[in-house]
Design a protein around this motif. Sequence first.
Motif, PDB file in Angstrom:
ATOM      1  N   TRP A  22     -21.910  -9.053  46.342  1.00 10.26           N
ATOM      2  CA  TRP A  22     -20.478  -9.168  46.106  1.00 10.26           C
ATOM      3  C   TRP A  22     -19.762  -8.898  47.420  1.00 10.26           C
ATOM      4  CZ3 TRP A  22     -16.945  -5.005  43.617  1.00 10.26           C
ATOM      5  CH2 TRP A  22     -15.670  -5.546  43.374  1.00 10.26           C
ATOM      6  N   ALA A  27      -5.827  -7.278  37.245  1.00  9.55           N
ATOM      7  CA  ALA A  27      -5.373  -7.652  35.896  1.00  9.55           C
ATOM      8  C   ALA A  27      -6.555  -7.770  34.936  1.00  9.55           C
ATOM      9  CB  ALA A  27      -4.612  -8.972  35.961  1.00  9.55           C
ATOM     10  N   VAL A  28      -7.616  -8.434  35.396  1.00 10.63           N
ATOM     11  CA  VAL A  28      -8.791  -8.632  34.537  1.00 10.63           C
ATOM     12  C   VAL A  28      -9.443  -7.283  34.213  1.00 10.63           C
ATOM     13  CG1 VAL A  28     -11.104  -9.663  34.457  1.00 10.63           C
ATOM     14  CG2 VAL A  28      -9.191 -11.015  35.298  1.00 10.63           C
ATOM     15  N   LEU A  83      -7.401  -5.401  31.663  1.00 11.03           N
ATOM     16  CA  LEU A  83      -7.605  -5.942  30.314  1.00 11.03           C
ATOM     17  C   LEU A  83      -8.916  -5.439  29.719  1.00 11.03           C
ATOM     18  CD1 LEU A  83      -6.347  -9.577  30.879  1.00 11.03           C
ATOM     19  CD2 LEU A  83      -5.472  -8.029  29.145  1.00 11.03           C
ATOM     20  N   TRP A  84      -9.972  -5.449  30.529  1.00  9.75           N
ATOM     21  CA  TRP A  84     -11.265  -4.966  30.032  1.00  9.75           C
ATOM     22  C   TRP A  84     -11.233  -3.460  29.791  1.00  9.75           C
ATOM     23  CZ3 TRP A  84     -13.935  -7.958  27.376  1.00  9.75           C
ATOM     24  CH2 TRP A  84     -14.025  -9.312  27.686  1.00  9.75           C
ATOM     25  N   ARG A 105     -16.119  -9.203  49.542  1.00  9.72           N
ATOM     26  CA  ARG A 105     -14.675  -9.378  49.323  1.00  9.72           C
ATOM     27  C   ARG A 105     -13.879  -8.931  50.553  1.00  9.72           C
ATOM     28  NH1 ARG A 105     -16.476  -4.758  47.224  1.00  9.72           N
ATOM     29  NH2 ARG A 105     -15.137  -2.934  47.251  1.00  9.72           N
ATOM     30  N   ALA A 164      -8.569  -1.903  28.720  1.00  7.90           N
ATOM     31  CA  ALA A 164      -7.858  -1.792  27.441  1.00  7.90           C
ATOM     32  C   ALA A 164      -8.806  -2.075  26.276  1.00  7.90           C
ATOM     33  CB  ALA A 164      -6.692  -2.773  27.421  1.00  7.90           C
ATOM     34  N   VAL A 165      -9.688  -3.059  26.449  1.00  8.26           N
ATOM     35  CA  VAL A 165     -10.673  -3.393  25.405  1.00  8.26           C
ATOM     36  C   VAL A 165     -11.610  -2.212  25.194  1.00  8.26           C
ATOM     37  CG1 VAL A 165     -12.675  -4.856  24.894  1.00  8.26           C
ATOM     38  CG2 VAL A 165     -10.584  -5.893  25.719  1.00  8.26           C
ATOM     39  N   SER A 203      -9.709   0.636  23.450  1.00 13.49           N
ATOM     40  CA  SER A 203      -9.461   0.391  22.028  1.00 13.49           C
ATOM     41  C   SER A 203     -10.773   0.425  21.223  1.00 13.49           C
ATOM     42  CB  SER A 203      -8.717  -0.930  21.817  1.00 13.49           C
ATOM     43  OG  SER A 203      -9.396  -1.969  22.415  1.00 13.49           O
ATOM     44  N   ALA A 204     -11.871   0.026  21.842  1.00 16.05           N
ATOM     45  CA  ALA A 204     -13.178   0.098  21.164  1.00 16.05           C
ATOM     46  C   ALA A 204     -13.548   1.553  20.905  1.00 16.05           C
ATOM     47  CB  ALA A 204     -14.244  -0.578  22.013  1.00 16.05           C
ATOM     48  N   ASN A 212      -4.933  -6.986  48.738  1.00 15.71           N
ATOM     49  CA  ASN A 212      -5.103  -6.623  47.325  1.00 15.71           C
ATOM     50  C   ASN A 212      -5.466  -7.855  46.523  1.00 15.71           C
ATOM     51  OD1 ASN A 212      -4.326  -3.866  47.700  1.00 15.71           O
ATOM     52  ND2 ASN A 212      -2.238  -4.589  47.933  1.00 15.71           N
ATOM     53  N   ASP A 213      -6.131  -7.613  45.401  1.00 16.11           N
ATOM     54  CA  ASP A 213      -6.534  -8.716  44.534  1.00 16.11           C
ATOM     55  C   ASP A 213      -5.899  -8.511  43.154  1.00 16.11           C
ATOM     56  OD1 ASP A 213      -7.771 -10.743  43.204  1.00 16.11           O
ATOM     57  OD2 ASP A 213      -9.808 -10.203  43.771  1.00 16.11           O
ATOM     58  N   PRO A 214      -4.697  -9.071  42.938  1.00 17.54           N
ATOM     59  CA  PRO A 214      -4.027  -8.858  41.642  1.00 17.54           C
ATOM     60  C   PRO A 214      -4.794  -9.448  40.464  1.00 17.54           C
ATOM     61  CG  PRO A 214      -2.779 -10.380  43.029  1.00 17.54           C
ATOM     62  CD  PRO A 214      -3.916  -9.920  43.843  1.00 17.54           C
ATOM     63  N   THR A 215      -5.520 -10.534  40.692  1.00 16.87           N
ATOM     64  CA  THR A 215      -6.287 -11.160  39.602  1.00 16.87           C
ATOM     65  C   THR A 215      -7.368 -10.202  39.105  1.00 16.87           C
ATOM     66  OG1 THR A 215      -5.920 -13.271  40.701  1.00 16.87           O
ATOM     67  CG2 THR A 215      -7.575 -13.241  38.967  1.00 16.87           C
ATOM     68  N   ARG A 216      -8.110  -9.618  40.049  1.00 16.70           N
ATOM     69  CA  ARG A 216      -9.180  -8.694  39.666  1.00 16.70           C
ATOM     70  C   ARG A 216      -8.603  -7.474  38.974  1.00 16.70           C
ATOM     71  NH1 ARG A 216     -12.216  -7.486  44.483  1.00 16.70           N
ATOM     72  NH2 ARG A 216     -10.992  -5.618  44.759  1.00 16.70           N
TER      73      ARG A 216
END
Lengths: 100, 146
Positions: free
Chosen positions: A43, A70-71, A74-75, A45, A77-78, A81-82, A64-68
């Motif tokens: 990996w 954000a993803v 989200l994970w 970067r 948060a998953v 919540s799990a 910075n990597d805003p996409t990473r």
Amino acid sequence: MINKIIKIETHAGEPISAGDVTIVPMSKSMLLMIPGFPAGLVWNRPVAIVAKTLSGNELVLPINDPTRRAVLSLWGAVFGSALFTMIFILRRRICKNQKE
Amino acid sequence: MTDETISIPSSEEITNSTEAIGVVQETIEYFLEAASVDRVYGEPIEHGDTIIIPTAEIFGVLGFGAGYGSGQSSSGDQESGPDSGSGGGGGGGGRVFSRPVAVVVSSPDGVQVHEVVDPTKIALAAITASGFMVSMLLRMLKPKSM
């Protein structure tokens, strides 16, 4: 042992001349190798650029990597919540057993 | 107690395995070149006084395996063919992903970093994450089973 499994290095690339500024690109690499297992993961970067002016001023601009971000959020948060659902169901089961 | 026979590979088998090792080596070299840290920053693009440097994140996975075995016929019947045999095989696979992260712009105004946002990737992650969360919510709201 861990050094054999994960190798993280920061590299400085070839300086790029842009007028009065010299840009030094910095990147980070991660190499994952499991001993005895013929597989590997790489990996790479970008982390930052160092801009050097002829007057000697040095400016570090992080990449910075805003996409990473954000993803990963989200994970996260998953995962959260799990965990919450698991605790909720477990508590409900314990309460039910206590009533019985 | 088991009786194991170790057969010596023939010259043809050795040639084949050398060829296979060559292919594996070539594949690894190709993979390492594709996933090299030097690929993170692209070739600078000059446009007048402005220089643009694209940057990308590179992610690569590689795995391979090989095996060799030999065996002997239990019947020992010479008429049915050779009573011993051997074979080997190997395989591997890998993939290199790359994604743009930012663009470095150097102009007379100064050096700037413009981040690249990938809305498709974020949307796909959001859809998957919301699917998981809805299924968990439904599980929580489900009435207690008797």
